[in-house]
Enzyme design. Structure first.
Site, mmCIF file in Angstrom:
data_model
loop_
_atom_site.group_PDB
_atom_site.id
_atom_site.type_symbol
_atom_site.label_atom_id
_atom_site.label_comp_id
_atom_site.label_asym_id
_atom_site.label_seq_id
_atom_site.Cartn_x
_atom_site.Cartn_y
_atom_site.Cartn_z
ATOM 1 N N TYR A 65 -91.708 40.267 79.469
ATOM 2 C CA TYR A 65 -91.585 41.367 78.499
ATOM 3 C C TYR A 65 -91.934 42.666 79.189
ATOM 4 C CZ TYR A 65 -90.244 40.258 73.790
ATOM 5 O OH TYR A 65 -89.500 39.983 72.682
ATOM 6 N N GLU A 67 -91.273 46.101 77.569
ATOM 7 C CA GLU A 67 -90.902 47.240 76.714
ATOM 8 C C GLU A 67 -91.433 48.529 77.318
ATOM 9 O OE1 GLU A 67 -92.150 46.550 72.705
ATOM 10 O OE2 GLU A 67 -90.645 45.006 72.393
ATOM 11 N N ASP A 211 -66.865 56.938 77.537
ATOM 12 C CA ASP A 211 -67.144 55.504 77.547
ATOM 13 C C ASP A 211 -66.272 54.929 78.665
ATOM 14 O OD1 ASP A 211 -67.258 52.792 77.290
ATOM 15 O OD2 ASP A 211 -67.070 52.765 75.100
ATOM 16 N N LYS A 240 -67.178 44.416 84.085
ATOM 17 C CA LYS A 240 -65.709 44.443 84.154
ATOM 18 C C LYS A 240 -65.287 44.627 85.619
ATOM 19 C CE LYS A 240 -65.088 45.672 79.295
ATOM 20 N NZ LYS A 240 -66.341 46.166 78.699
ATOM 21 N N ARG A 246 -73.146 40.619 82.840
ATOM 22 C CA ARG A 246 -72.805 41.111 81.501
ATOM 23 C C ARG A 246 -73.914 42.061 81.049
ATOM 24 N NH1 ARG A 246 -69.049 40.021 77.974
ATOM 25 N NH2 ARG A 246 -68.115 38.851 79.666
HETATM 26 N N1 DSN Z 1 -63.857 43.572 74.279
HETATM 27 C C1 DSN Z 1 -63.772 44.329 75.515
HETATM 28 C C2 DSN Z 1 -62.402 44.292 76.091
HETATM 29 O O1 DSN Z 1 -61.867 43.198 76.218
HETATM 30 O O2 DSN Z 1 -61.838 45.307 76.440
HETATM 31 C C3 DSN Z 1 -64.255 45.713 75.346
HETATM 32 O O3 DSN Z 1 -65.453 45.722 74.642
#
Ligand code: DSN
Length: 430
Positions: A65, A67, A211, A240, A246
């Protein structure tokens, strides 16, 4: 267990213990690896993170933890995780040339929640791209917290060019005077004109928020313009194209640092996931290498080659092509819906997703298009020479199969997919 794994290296040295203690879950972990290895992975938002990132994720940092922030925690015993988080912050700042970084958001949606928390109050007007033109749920879509708590105004693309309609962005901004203007989304194949957004935000006194979840990896790899200098705040995910764990993160101008930090913790989140923070640090170091930059360049080259290959076969790319890791294809020319295409491809060993296209006459769960991305195939070592074959496999699966795994053409395609993956395997070291 159908795939070959070494229990001493898969998910770190403790995988052998899991096989002993919980064979049911161990089996499922292996079947998911098998699934990732045995199909062409074309979901634009997915990738195959490195074994080093997986090792950090599987570490005992998950127990802690913490915080608060480094040197200002609400728990004892944080000396080691403080060092980890400081490294993650410094690496993020260096990688993106940012004045401030917060590496604690649990996900992209959590990061976005914090940006709202920092700059807006319930009832305020915010403006983002509409979901059905390529935006994101958290940019004010009606069923998301962002659509429920804020007065969301949406811009879209021009019907003629399918590119963002900057005249409309400006006109809506002047009319509605949003607190926040958001650029970015989940299905935008083209580079965004950040300078145009900055000018519009300045004209109406809005915070300019990018974003960058989808394309931040291309920014890290220095193959796409960075929004970091132009935007007030940039939120992103780390899993990504970036190829990390993640999770989410935020970089911003120093003047917004305190607001952003307070909005992440304690406003939106409690204890950070320190194993994920460590994995983000590992990832940021990986992304600062020439090898990652070459990877990012190849992701775009592959994406452009794949979009062109699909276009030649009648799967029309929205905007005519792509500048990024993804392309969006209108299937109406071949008379197949997005939902059917997704099903047919799945049965043939090709994983992609149905996607609405701008001005789509179909509902989102049917959709007229598919979205394809090249982060995973590029991680597996494929290059432009393989993209024509991938386009051919997708086209045949979409137009010559019926969604059944027994279909002879689907089986033939599966065989070709297996041969291709034999030459370009996922996770060859585990
Ligand atoms: N759900 C994701 C995507 O596949 O683009 C974005 O949050």
């Amino acid at each position: 267990m159908s795939t070959q794994v070494n229990p001493d290296t898969y998910y770190g040295p403790s995988f052998g213990a899991l096989v002993e203690s919980d064979p049911q879950i161990a089996e499922l972990l292996v079947s998911e690896l098998d699934r990732q290895r045995s199909g062409l992975q074309l979901i634009a938002s997915e990738n195959q993170t490195s074994p080093s990132v997986l090792a950090a994720l599987g570490s005992t940092l998950s127990n802690k933890y913490a915080e608060g922030y480094p040197d200002k925690r609400y728990y004892g015993g944080c000396a080691e995780v403080d060092k980890v988080e400081k490294l993650a912050i410094e690496r993020a700042k260096t990688l993106f040339g940012a004045e401030h970084a917060n590496v604690q958001p649990h996900s992209g949606a959590s990061a976005n929640q914090a940006v709202y928390g920092a700059f807006a109050k319930p009832g305020d007007t915010i403006m983002g791209m509409s979901l059905d033109h390529g935006g994101h749920l958290t940019h004010g879509f009606k069923v998301s917290f962002s659509g429920k708590w804020f007065n969301a105004v949406h811009y879209g693309v021009s019907q003629e060019t399918e590119h963002i309609d900057y005249d409309q962005v400006r006109a809506l901004a002047l009319e509605h005077r949003p607190k926040l203007i958001i650029a970015g989304g989940s299905a935008i194949p083209r580079a965004i004109d950040f300078a145009a957004f900055r000018a519009i935000a300045d004209e109406v006194g809005a915070i300019f928020w990018v974003d960058a979840a989808h394309f931040i990896g291309l920014v890290a790899g220095k193959v796409l313009e960075s929004p970091v200098d132009l935007a007030d705040v940039v939120s992103f995910t780390t899993h990504k194209v970036l190829r990390g764990p993640r999770g989410g993160a935020i970089v911003c101008k120093a003047e917004h640092a305190a607001k952003i930090d307070r909005a992440v913790f304690p406003m939106m989140q409690g204890g950070p996931l320190m194993h994920a923070v460590a994995a983000k640090a590992v990832n940021f170091a990986e992304c600062a290498t020439p090898g990652y930059q070459a990877y990012a360049r190849s992701v775009i080259e592959n994406s452009q080659a794949l979009a062109a290959g699909l276009a030649e076969r009648g799967l029309r790319p929205i905007t005519g092509g792509t500048d990024t890791h993804l392309s969006l294809h209108d299937l109406r020319g071949v008379g197949v819906t997005g939902a059917d295409a997704e099903l047919r491809c799945d049965a043939a060993g090709i994983v992609l997703n149905k996607n609405t296209i701008p001005f789509d006459p179909e509902k989102p769960n049917v959709a007229s298009g598919v979205r394809v991305g090249t982060p995973s195939l590029t991680t597996q070592g494929m290059g432009v020479d393989q993209m024509d074959q991938v386009a051919d496999l997708i086209h045949r699966a979409v137009t010559q199969t019926d969604g059944s795994a027994d279909n002879a053409t689907a089986q033939a395609i599966r065989g070709e997919v297996t041969d291709l993956l034999g030459a370009y395997p996922a996770y060859p070291t585990i």
